[in-house]
Design an enzyme around this catalytic site. Structure first.
Site, short mmCIF file in Angstrom:
data_model
loop_
_atom_site.label_atom_id
_atom_site.label_comp_id
_atom_site.label_asym_id
_atom_site.label_seq_id
_atom_site.Cartn_x
_atom_site.Cartn_y
_atom_site.Cartn_z
CB CYS A 117 -0.92 0.19 1.31
SG CYS A 117 -1.65 -1.63 1.35
CG HIS A 259 -3.73 3.01 2.49
ND1 HIS A 259 -4.06 2.43 1.35
CD2 HIS A 259 -3.61 1.65 3.33
CE1 HIS A 259 -4.10 1.19 1.18
NE2 HIS A 259 -3.96 0.55 2.55
CG ASN A 289 -6.67 -1.76 1.33
OD1 ASN A 289 -6.29 -1.36 0.51
ND2 ASN A 289 -6.18 -2.21 2.49
#
Ligand code: UT7
Length: 333
Positions: A117, A259, A289
């Site tokens: 990520c 994020h 996500n």
């Protein structure tokens, strides 16, 4: 060349998401869960799924094409391409080479980085650092792209509710006017916590066999509770550190693009940094996500929805497998 004479600015931003939506209600047919649980525990309402016919390099190239269009540039003007991904289309060659071919770029350096990520922010810092010292790299395409649905265990309710497919891209350009664009990045990693998010099999350590497939070891596994705790701490420290290094405070920030892993992580970050939630950009409800795509996808939507203006100070902050984290401050150009 003297780096202090230049800025590395985001000249173009673009993103792409598959059309197919997978809602929480649809997930309840696959695993024992509920819209109420997913919404309250994560903030996610739906995610995008590429399906078998849409490849990662196609989604990434689409985002790249849009970033080029937004920059008003042609593919042949790009001097390097970096793709951040943990779900490459093939282990070899890199997805960046596939995207390079799809976009018709010149025979410029093309490579993947795998920082989960945090990957796109790592790519941003790598590109910026190279562009400030090497005149060859004037315009660099940095893409974050994921087809996480291929690595999601659709029988595991702890993870399958979280992830989605997407890509986001930025054309970085060097200009001879200092003080704009990517002002700095703060990167970190803690390999001692590598097992908190991992894909056990399919690499050279445990190559694919009938047994590893039967044991579902090619899918992503995560200790969500532990990751949650470290995520809040690491992201708030990275954010504070990059602000300090640039002589900025939370009050100077127009927008924070974190994020998008869990709305509760973002709320905890907001509390720790003492920055109200309305300055945080949130789109987790639509996409879940999307790992390396999360920040550039957020940036692309935020710049339009929040109407970024020249001089606006923006904070980008991410956390992911590795464990890894990264933060950057950008003065919009
Ligand atoms: O991209 C960066 C990496 N990832 C992250 O940052 C993710 C970080 N972690 C998280 O977002 C959260 O930990 C999760 C969303 C993964 C889990 O939320 P949680 O509040 O930590 O839940 P939990 O794992 O503590 O589980 C609470 C309960 C458990 O039941 P018991 O043991 O209390 O009876 C779970 O079995 O919720 C149960 N549960 C579910 N129930 C309904 C777990 N997943 C589900 C589900 N639906 N999908």
């Amino acid at each position: 060349m003297n780096p202090e004479n230049y800025s590395i600015v985001m000249r173009g931003v673009g993103s792409a998401t598959p059309e197919t939506r997978l809602t929480n209600a649809e997930l309840t047919a696959r695993v024992e869960t509920s819209d109420e649980w997913i919404t309250t525990r994560t903030g996610i309402k739906e995610r995008r799924i590429a399906g078998d016919s849409l490849q990662l390099s196609e989604i990434a190239a689409e985002a790249g094409r849009k970033a080029l269009a937004n920059a008003g540039m042609q593919p042949e003007e790009i001097d390097m391409i970096i793709v951040a991904t943990l779900s490459p289309e093939t282990l070899c060659p890199s997805t960046a080479c596939l995207v390079q071919s799809r976009l018709g770029l010149r025979q410029v350096p093309a490579y993947d980085i795998n920082v989960a990520c945090s990957g796109w922010l790592y790519g941003l810092d790598i590109a910026r650092s190279m562009m400030l010292v090497n005149p060859t790299y004037r315009n660099v395409l940095v893409i974050g792209a994921e087809k996480l649905s291929s690595f999601t265990d659709w029988q595991d309710r702890q993870t399958c509710i979280l992830f989605g497919d997407a890509a986001g891209a930025t054309v970085l350009s060097r200009i001879d006017e200092p003080g704009y664009g990517v002002l700095g990045c703060d990167l970190g990693a803690d390999g001692n916590n590598a097992s908190l998010i991992h894909i056990p099999a399919g690499g050279s350590g445990k190559p694919a066999t009938a047994e590893t497939v039967a044991a579902r070891e090619h899918f992503l596994r995560m200790n969500g509770k532990e990751v949650f705790k470290v995520a809040v701490k690491a992201m708030s420290q990275a954010a504070q550190s990059i602000l300090e290094k640039n002589g900025a405070t939370a009050d100077d920030l127009v927008c924070i693009i974190p994020h998008q892993a869990n709305i509760r992580i973002i709320e905890a970050l907001s509390a720790r940094l003492e920055i109200s939630m309305d300055r945080f950009f949130v789109n987790i409800q639509k996409y879940g996500n999307t790992s390396a795509a999360s920040i550039p996808l957020g940036l692309d939507e935020a710049r339009i929805e929040r109407n970024f203006k020249r001089g606006d100070l923006i904070l980008l902050v991410a956390f992911g497998a590795g464990l890894t984290w990264a933060a950057s401050v950008v003065r919009w150009y």
